[in-house]
Structure formats: C-alpha cells, structure tokens
Design a protein around this motif. Structure first.
Motif, PDB file in Angstrom:
ATOM      1  N   CYS A  42       0.826  -1.212   0.000  1.00  0.00           N
ATOM      2  CA  CYS A  42       0.000   0.000   0.000  1.00  0.00           C
ATOM      3  C   CYS A  42       0.858   1.260   0.000  1.00  0.00           C
ATOM      4  O   CYS A  42       0.578   2.222  -0.725  1.00  0.00           O
ATOM      5  CB  CYS A  42      -0.920   0.008   1.228  1.00  0.00           C
ATOM      6  SG  CYS A  42      -2.206  -1.254   1.219  1.00  0.00           S
ATOM      7  N   VAL A  43       1.906   1.257   0.800  1.00  0.00           N
ATOM      8  CA  VAL A  43       2.736   2.448   0.929  1.00  0.00           C
ATOM      9  C   VAL A  43       3.551   2.697  -0.334  1.00  0.00           C
ATOM     10  O   VAL A  43       3.745   3.847  -0.749  1.00  0.00           O
ATOM     11  CB  VAL A  43       3.658   2.326   2.161  1.00  0.00           C
ATOM     12  CG1 VAL A  43       4.647   3.486   2.225  1.00  0.00           C
ATOM     13  CG2 VAL A  43       2.833   2.277   3.438  1.00  0.00           C
ATOM     14  N   LEU A  44       4.010   1.640  -0.965  1.00  0.00           N
ATOM     15  CA  LEU A  44       4.882   1.786  -2.128  1.00  0.00           C
ATOM     16  C   LEU A  44       4.101   1.950  -3.426  1.00  0.00           C
ATOM     17  O   LEU A  44       4.631   2.481  -4.397  1.00  0.00           O
ATOM     18  CB  LEU A  44       5.819   0.582  -2.235  1.00  0.00           C
ATOM     19  CG  LEU A  44       6.678   0.290  -0.992  1.00  0.00           C
ATOM     20  CD1 LEU A  44       7.665  -0.813  -1.286  1.00  0.00           C
ATOM     21  CD2 LEU A  44       7.380   1.538  -0.500  1.00  0.00           C
ATOM     22  N   ARG A  45       2.861   1.477  -3.471  1.00  0.00           N
ATOM     23  CA  ARG A  45       1.993   1.688  -4.645  1.00  0.00           C
ATOM     24  C   ARG A  45       0.728   2.356  -4.141  1.00  0.00           C
ATOM     25  O   ARG A  45      -0.238   1.689  -3.780  1.00  0.00           O
ATOM     26  CB  ARG A  45       1.679   0.371  -5.355  1.00  0.00           C
ATOM     27  CG  ARG A  45       2.816  -0.153  -6.200  1.00  0.00           C
ATOM     28  CD  ARG A  45       2.376  -1.350  -7.046  1.00  0.00           C
ATOM     29  NE  ARG A  45       1.351  -1.001  -8.024  1.00  0.00           N
ATOM     30  CZ  ARG A  45       1.623  -0.504  -9.224  1.00  0.00           C
ATOM     31  NH1 ARG A  45       2.868  -0.251  -9.590  1.00  0.00           N
ATOM     32  NH2 ARG A  45       0.642  -0.247 -10.074  1.00  0.00           N
ATOM     33  N   ASP A  46       0.771   3.660  -4.078  1.00  0.00           N
ATOM     34  CA  ASP A  46      -0.300   4.470  -3.495  1.00  0.00           C
ATOM     35  C   ASP A  46      -1.669   4.030  -4.044  1.00  0.00           C
ATOM     36  O   ASP A  46      -1.915   4.113  -5.246  1.00  0.00           O
ATOM     37  CB  ASP A  46      -0.053   5.952  -3.828  1.00  0.00           C
ATOM     38  CG  ASP A  46      -0.907   6.893  -3.014  1.00  0.00           C
ATOM     39  OD1 ASP A  46      -1.988   6.472  -2.552  1.00  0.00           O
ATOM     40  OD2 ASP A  46      -0.509   8.059  -2.842  1.00  0.00           O
ATOM     41  N   PRO A  47      -2.571   3.554  -3.179  1.00  0.00           N
ATOM     42  CA  PRO A  47      -3.848   3.026  -3.664  1.00  0.00           C
ATOM     43  C   PRO A  47      -4.931   4.079  -3.857  1.00  0.00           C
ATOM     44  O   PRO A  47      -6.047   3.746  -4.251  1.00  0.00           O
ATOM     45  CB  PRO A  47      -4.248   2.044  -2.551  1.00  0.00           C
ATOM     46  CG  PRO A  47      -3.699   2.682  -1.306  1.00  0.00           C
ATOM     47  CD  PRO A  47      -2.401   3.332  -1.722  1.00  0.00           C
ATOM     48  N   ARG A  48      -4.633   5.324  -3.576  1.00  0.00           N
ATOM     49  CA  ARG A  48      -5.680   6.352  -3.631  1.00  0.00           C
ATOM     50  C   ARG A  48      -5.960   6.784  -5.061  1.00  0.00           C
ATOM     51  O   ARG A  48      -5.054   7.025  -5.846  1.00  0.00           O
ATOM     52  CB  ARG A  48      -5.242   7.567  -2.797  1.00  0.00           C
ATOM     53  CG  ARG A  48      -5.118   7.281  -1.314  1.00  0.00           C
ATOM     54  CD  ARG A  48      -4.449   8.423  -0.579  1.00  0.00           C
ATOM     55  NE  ARG A  48      -3.055   8.573  -0.972  1.00  0.00           N
ATOM     56  CZ  ARG A  48      -2.235   9.488  -0.463  1.00  0.00           C
ATOM     57  NH1 ARG A  48      -2.690  10.336   0.454  1.00  0.00           N
ATOM     58  NH2 ARG A  48      -0.987   9.571  -0.857  1.00  0.00           N
ATOM     59  N   HIS A  49      -7.251   6.949  -5.365  1.00  0.00           N
ATOM     60  CA  HIS A  49      -7.620   7.482  -6.669  1.00  0.00           C
ATOM     61  C   HIS A  49      -7.349   8.983  -6.726  1.00  0.00           C
ATOM     62  O   HIS A  49      -7.065   9.529  -7.784  1.00  0.00           O
ATOM     63  CB  HIS A  49      -9.094   7.200  -6.961  1.00  0.00           C
ATOM     64  CG  HIS A  49      -9.346   5.767  -7.358  1.00  0.00           C
ATOM     65  ND1 HIS A  49      -9.087   5.289  -8.622  1.00  0.00           N
ATOM     66  CD2 HIS A  49      -9.805   4.708  -6.650  1.00  0.00           C
ATOM     67  CE1 HIS A  49      -9.392   3.999  -8.682  1.00  0.00           C
ATOM     68  NE2 HIS A  49      -9.832   3.628  -7.497  1.00  0.00           N
ATOM     69  N   ASP A  50      -7.463   9.655  -5.613  1.00  0.00           N
ATOM     70  CA  ASP A  50      -7.151  11.086  -5.552  1.00  0.00           C
ATOM     71  C   ASP A  50      -6.206  11.304  -4.371  1.00  0.00           C
ATOM     72  O   ASP A  50      -6.634  11.533  -3.245  1.00  0.00           O
ATOM     73  CB  ASP A  50      -8.428  11.921  -5.385  1.00  0.00           C
ATOM     74  CG  ASP A  50      -8.186  13.408  -5.577  1.00  0.00           C
ATOM     75  OD1 ASP A  50      -7.011  13.829  -5.540  1.00  0.00           O
ATOM     76  OD2 ASP A  50      -9.159  14.160  -5.757  1.00  0.00           O
ATOM     77  N   TRP A  51      -4.915  11.200  -4.642  1.00  0.00           N
ATOM     78  CA  TRP A  51      -3.922  11.230  -3.568  1.00  0.00           C
ATOM     79  C   TRP A  51      -3.789  12.604  -2.923  1.00  0.00           C
ATOM     80  O   TRP A  51      -3.223  12.733  -1.836  1.00  0.00           O
ATOM     81  CB  TRP A  51      -2.563  10.781  -4.104  1.00  0.00           C
ATOM     82  CG  TRP A  51      -1.973  11.685  -5.141  1.00  0.00           C
ATOM     83  CD1 TRP A  51      -2.198  11.647  -6.475  1.00  0.00           C
ATOM     84  CD2 TRP A  51      -1.055  12.761  -4.930  1.00  0.00           C
ATOM     85  NE1 TRP A  51      -1.494  12.636  -7.118  1.00  0.00           N
ATOM     86  CE2 TRP A  51      -0.785  13.331  -6.198  1.00  0.00           C
ATOM     87  CE3 TRP A  51      -0.443  13.296  -3.798  1.00  0.00           C
ATOM     88  CZ2 TRP A  51       0.078  14.413  -6.349  1.00  0.00           C
ATOM     89  CZ3 TRP A  51       0.422  14.370  -3.954  1.00  0.00           C
ATOM     90  CH2 TRP A  51       0.670  14.908  -5.217  1.00  0.00           C
TER      91      TRP A  51
END
Length: 472
Positions: A42-51
C-alpha cells in the motif's frame, strides 16, 4: 500516476488499500509477515484514486508502529533507479508522508531516511516539508548545502531557486538558511526570498482576464476562442457577462442559449441559471439534445447551482430521465428536497449503485442526501457503498449517513471507524460507537492521548469520556 488496482474488499490488502478500520484490526491478528507485506504494498503503490485529498499516511504509520515494521522496503523504493527516471511526486509522496509521521512518533530510522532523501532524492521538496515539521534546527541546517547545490549559481539557477523558495509549503528551513553566515548559503537564500517577493508583487499588479468594458457579443466570442484553444472559459465568461449585460441584452442571451456556438451557449446557460431567469429551465432541458458534450455538461452544472423552488419542482419531474440531467435531478433533490422526496432520492441512489458501482461520482451527493433526509430504507445500500468503495472520503460520507439512518451503526461499522484513515470518519465514530466493546474504550483513550490526532477527533472523544478517561 498509475491507476491503482484495488483488491477485493474482503481481503486484508483490499481493506488496507481502502484505509478501513477493519484493515488495521485484521492486520493485527494476521501473521506479521503477511500483514507487513500488504502494508508495504500500500505504501509503495499508493492506492488512492485522488492522492491529493484522501488520507492514508497517518493510518499506515500507526500500523507500522503497531507491527514494529522495518523500513527496508521503503528505503529501497525511495532510492531505486526509478527515482531518477520517474520524478512525479506521487511515486514517493505517500512513503515520505508515512516516514514523517513515524519520525513524529520517535522513530529515529524514519528521520534519518528523510534526511538522506532530502539531500539526494528527486522528490526532495516533499521530504524537506516533512522535516520542517519534525526535525531540529541542526538537522535542517545540515541540509542547506546539498539542497542549494541543486541550483546552479547562474541566472537560470537563481531564478529557479527563487521560484522554489517562493512556492515552498513549509518556510522554516529557508528561514533558517537565510540566517546562515556563509555567503554561499545565507546570501543566496536571502536573494531568492527577495526575488520571490518581488515576483509575487509583479503578478498581483499585472492585470489579466476579461474586462467589464466588453459587449455581450465580445464575451461570447472570448468564450468560444477559449474552447478552440482547448480551455473551457464559460464560467469566467458568465461572471463577466454579469458585469456587462443589461435588461436590453436578454433576447440576445436567450438566443445564444438556444442555438449559439458552444462557447456562447455554455456561457449563456450559466448566466441565466445564476440570474434565475424564468426561461432557463426549459433551455437547460433543450440543451440535453445537443451533440456537444460540453454544452450538455454546462447545462447540467448550471441546473445544479440553482436554488429556486422552481428548480426543485422541475427536478422531481426530471429525476426519472435516463441521462445526465436525470442524475443531476437526483442530486438536486438530495441537496434541497424535502421529506416527500425521500423515495425519489432513494431510487436515484439505488440506480447509481446498480448502474455505475460503489465509486460513481454522483454517489457523493446522493449519500449525503440519504443522511440529510434520514432515509431509513437506504441503510442497506449505504452499507454496500461503505464496504465496497475505494474512496475513503465517500466511505466517510456513507458512515455519516449510516449514523443518521441505521440503528445498528453504533455497534457495527462505528466500531471499526475508530481506526479509519479519515479523521472526519474517526470523529463520527468517536461520537457514535458503543463503549460496551473493550476495543472501543481502548481506542478512544489512544486517540485522546495521541498528539498526531486531529483536534476535532479529540474533542469528540472528550465528549464521550469526559475529563477523566476512567469515566468510560
């Protein structure tokens, strides 16, 4: 930035990607290696659609602490060769923010990693902002030389430095460096500060945009020219039209709204909606037959801005339309409808979930409307949205709506919401979660004592436990 792939909501990875409280609770009972692997992903591949608006960093940092997680994978990610090839700040921003929170919790390894990255990483400005909030003066002063070495001592380099200093999010490091006695440090930073201030003054003094001396026709032409350049200018053009149009110009504006080119039509519809013109609702409906997506969207946006009783009444007739105007009508009723509109809003909510899934943009307003109107029958749909959406903001809205509609919320979702990634969701939970569960009591006390927690959440916690935490 890559488009995140979100795992199913019933998996540990899917829960952590969504930032759900159940993600933390499941991670703490799962095998440690499995939990850390999911957390690092999760931390290395940001899962947010709107970071830029969704929160995850504090949520992940707290779980790192609870799992006593090592930072080896974050370090490898930050100093990978991709850091040179892919300089988009979204690649490393979440990892740096997590390190910032860990540093504030006393993790020395996180602080040292931030310092190293600020000295040589591509996204150094983000790392410097994290350090500005958490590092001591000595640590920040040691970074002055490596940071300034990024800017050549020539006119181009000094101009670039001035822009960076002017636009810096956290000014503390630059203020410290401005006092440095070394000519190569203090003098350069002071010069950049002065140049940035002068540039800001110049921009404020430089006139830009349309001038109210224009005619109605000139405003329409300016809006159309914007479209031809790839810029939608109908919103500022409508504001300009407010300044230049008089009662005698209404026939021309109405004609533009009926059959003008895209720029004129979008501008006229926006202007007529904002001025509550009696003919605008018919013109908005007629615009739905346009072959131009820009005109259709502008008409829908203009309609949603209207606050009149006539607009709400028209929405009741349009809500069953199978087009963008029908969706907008549902949102209008969700925002401004009354108790008699509950079934219409519920129908729009169900249709949006069936047709476009739990992440449909229209759900934000419809979910709020279900809570505002207290639609008890909406609880099953709201629970589905809560569980499945990848947007932590939409989940928070669903939680607020459930608090107003679902009697099972205090003993159900409200409990896990105490561990949610969004502070507004934790605040809802702090006000509603039943304290018969020992986990609730422990988490309320933790939130009350955590200096990283938002003030609004701690205020909500204090409203439950009082001045003496043992009162729970």
């Amino acid at each position: 930035m890559f488009d995140p792939v979100i795992a199913p909501s019933g998996t540990l990875l899917g829960l952590l990607q969504r930032g759900r409280g159940d993600g933390t609770l499941h991670a703490l009972t799962a095998p440690r290696a499995e939990a850390l692997a999911a957390l690092n992903q999760c931390v290395l591949r940001d899962p947010r659609h709107d970071w830029q608006v969704e929160n995850r960093s504090l949520y992940y940092a707290r779980l790192f602490l609870d799992l006593s997680g090592e930072l080896d994978e974050i370090e490898a990610h930050l100093f990978d060769a991709d850091d040179v090839l892919d300089t988009d700040e979204s690649r490393t921003g979440l990892a740096l923010a997590v390190l910032g929170h860990l540093a504030s919790y006393g993790r020395r390894d996180a602080l040292e990693l931030l310092r190293r990255y600020a000295a040589c990483g591509a996204n150094w400005a983000w790392a410097l902002d994290e350090l500005a909030l958490r590092d001591d003066d000595a640590g920040l002063r040691a970074l002055a030389a490596p940071v300034l070495a990024r800017f050549p001592a020539d006119p181009e380099g000094e101009a670039e430095l001035a822009v960076v200093v002017r636009d810096s999010f956290e000014p503390r490091p630059w203020r410290l460096w401005a006092d440095d006695p070394r000519e190569s440090i203090g003098a350069r930073v002071r010069g950049a500060q002065e140049a940035g201030s002068f540039d800001r003054w110049q921009r404020q003094m430089r006139p830009s945009g349309p001038r109210p001396g224009w005619s109605v026709r000139a405003v329409f032409e300016w809006a159309q020219q914007g479209i031809e350049r790839g810029a939608a200018l109908h919103v500022p053009a409508a504001r300009c039209l407010t300044a230049v149009a008089g009662p005698e110009d209404r026939p021309e504006i109405l004609e533009a709204a009926r059959s003008g080119d895209d720029g004129a039509r979008c501008t006229a519809l926006r202007y007529l909606a904002d001025s509550q013109d009696p003919d605008v609702l018919d013109l908005i409906e007629a615009a739905q037959a346009s072959a131009s997506r820009l005109v259709v969207d502008a008409a829908v946006d203009a309609f949603e801005r209207m606050r009149s009783i006539a607009a709400v009444e028209r929405a009741r007739g349009w809500v069953h339309r199978p087009d963008a105007l029908g969706e907008a009508a549902g949102r209008v009723l969700a925002c401004r409808g009354g108790a008699a509109d509950r079934e219409l809003v519920l129908g729009a909510l169900r249709e949006a979930v069936r047709g476009d899934g739990p992440d449909a943009p229209t759900l934000w307003t419809l979910v709020d409307g279900a809570g505002r109107l207290g639609i008890a029958n909406a609880a099953p749909v709201l629970r589905h949205v809560y569980r499945e959406t990848a947007s932590s903001h939409l989940r928070g809205r669903a939680a607020r709506a459930l608090a107003a509609t679902d009697p099972s919320f205090p003993a159900g979702f409200a409990v896990e919401c105490l561990w949610d990634c969004e502070e507004t969701t934790r605040e809802v939970a702090a006000r509603n979660a039943e304290t018969g569960d020992a986990r609730v009591v422990d988490q309320l006390r933790r939130l009350a004592a955590d200096p990283a927690e938002e003030a609004e959440v701690q205020t909500a916690v204090r409203s439950r436990i009082g001045p003496d935490a043992s009162a729970v």
